[in-house]
Design an enzyme around this catalytic site. Structure first.
Site, PDB file in Angstrom:
ATOM      1  CB  CYS A   1      -0.941  -0.014   1.200  1.00  0.00           C
ATOM      2  SG  CYS A   1      -2.219  -1.283   1.084  1.00  0.00           S
TER       3      CYS A   1
ATOM      4  CG  ASP B   1     -17.085   5.068   3.676  1.00  0.00           C
ATOM      5  OD1 ASP B   1     -16.919   4.584   4.797  1.00  0.00           O
ATOM      6  OD2 ASP B   1     -17.805   6.061   3.450  1.00  0.00           O
TER       7      ASP B   1
ATOM      8  N   GLY C   1     -10.955 -14.648 -12.202  1.00  0.00           N
ATOM      9  CA  GLY C   1     -10.445 -13.290 -12.127  1.00  0.00           C
ATOM     10  C   GLY C   1      -9.900 -12.841 -13.458  1.00  0.00           C
TER      11      GLY C   1
END
Length: 331
Positions: A18, A51, A140
């Site tokens: 991240c 969010d 996927g």
């Protein structure tokens, strides 16, 4: 002969986890035009406040929660990378109070640089984490990519009247943190040295399912997860969206073992510095030194939940208060 175990995945990407997110201020400017004029009847949570997932009501007492998350390797071991990336993607769902139903793989792979056996190990790690969450992983999408990337798109369900939201904070609520911080620093140390922090891996591969269910059972309605924008960045977003200020007791924030030593050795991700630059104009630092501020802004991967309420076993690290000149107050 060169076997898959000889490859260091972190050396094939500029950033990691991240910490390689687009800087928060730049991202908000980019998506500002996507914010609708007003909430729809069925879209309960969109992009308005950043969010962790989108929530759509599909019937009385039932909502669908959807999210997607992927990133470059934070560890050299392919299987562990897959587990971490999957746990991180699932975390967005738990941060909304949802339960996962199904996940889809998102894979980018440099076919001319890394063997397909390693890609298979990444996917196996994601599959095993999905099993641990009780969430089927069904197919996927993959692309040939200059850098390895992996994550998931996850769909789940939630009670629309009992969501965990970033904008539901109220003055007087304590702030609890369910995992220690420091993965950004320790992942940067791992990338530079090849040494592995077992404590960081344990944090990043721990699902937030239990913390989410515990929060809902306690009647808590405000939470977010702590990932790429760091503790300060995600707390700032929560306080801003809720129209309150947040007082943070920096001495109460738990660090993963080895974090401070790695920071002092110079292993601070660029993303952590960008996080701090973003929140500083809105923060009363109380004379806290740069090292502590950078650790509080450290870009986390698969971090814990930041909850406006008390949870057994989770340290209380501050409280929400009425809005002040500063959105964040560090003491």
């Amino acid at each position: 002969m060169t076997g898959p175990e000889t490859y260091r995945l972190t050396q094939y990407a500029r950033g990691g986890g991240c910490a390689c997110k687009i800087p928060p201020g730049e991202l908000e400017e980019t998506i500002a035009r996507l914010v609708p004029d007003g909430p729809g009847a069925d879209l309960l949570v969109g992009v308005e406040n950043g969010d962790d997932g989108a929530v759509v009501r599909i019937g009385p007492g039932m909502a669908v929660v959807v999210t997607a998350d992927f990133f470059t390797p934070v560890v050299d071991d392919a299987y562990t990378f897959g587990r971490i990336a999957a746990a991180n993607a699932l975390s967005d769902l738990y941060a909304m109070g949802g339960e996962p139903l199904v996940a889809l793989n998102l894979l980018g792979w440099p076919r001319d640089k890394l063997p397909t056996e390693l890609a298979a190990e990444v996917l196996r790690g994601g599959l095993d984490m999905g099993r641990a969450a009780g969430c089927p992983v069904a197919g996927g999408h993959s692309i040939d990519d200059p850098e390895p990337k992996y994550g998931m798109a996850v769909t789940g369900i939630a009670d629309p009247d009992a969501l965990l939201r970033i904008d539901a904070g109220q003055p007087g609520l304590p702030l609890s943190l369910t995992k220690p911080i420091g993965t950004g620093v320790l992942n940067a140390w791992h990338k530079a040295t090849g040494e592995t922090s077992a404590a960081a891996v344990e944090v990043m591969t721990t699902l937030n399912a239990g913390a989410s269910r515990q929060a809902l059972a306690a009647g808590i309605r405000c939470a977010t997860d702590v990932t790429g924008f760091g503790l300060l960045g995600h707390l700032f977003k929560l306080a801003r969206a809720s129209g309150v200020a947040a007082v943070l007791d920096h001495a109460a924030v738990p660090l993963i073992e080895g974090t401070r030593a790695a920071a002092r050795a110079g292993h601070m991700p660029g993303g952590s510095r960008r996080n701090l630059e973003w929140v500083l104009p809105y923060t009363g630092t109380g004379g806290i030194g740069e090292e502590d501020l950078l650790l509080l802004a450290d870009a986390q991967t698969s971090g814990g939940l930041l909850v406006a309420g008390e949870l057994p076993g989770a340290p209380v690290i501050g409280e929400l208060v009425p809005r002040r000149d500063s959105v964040l107050i560090i003491r």
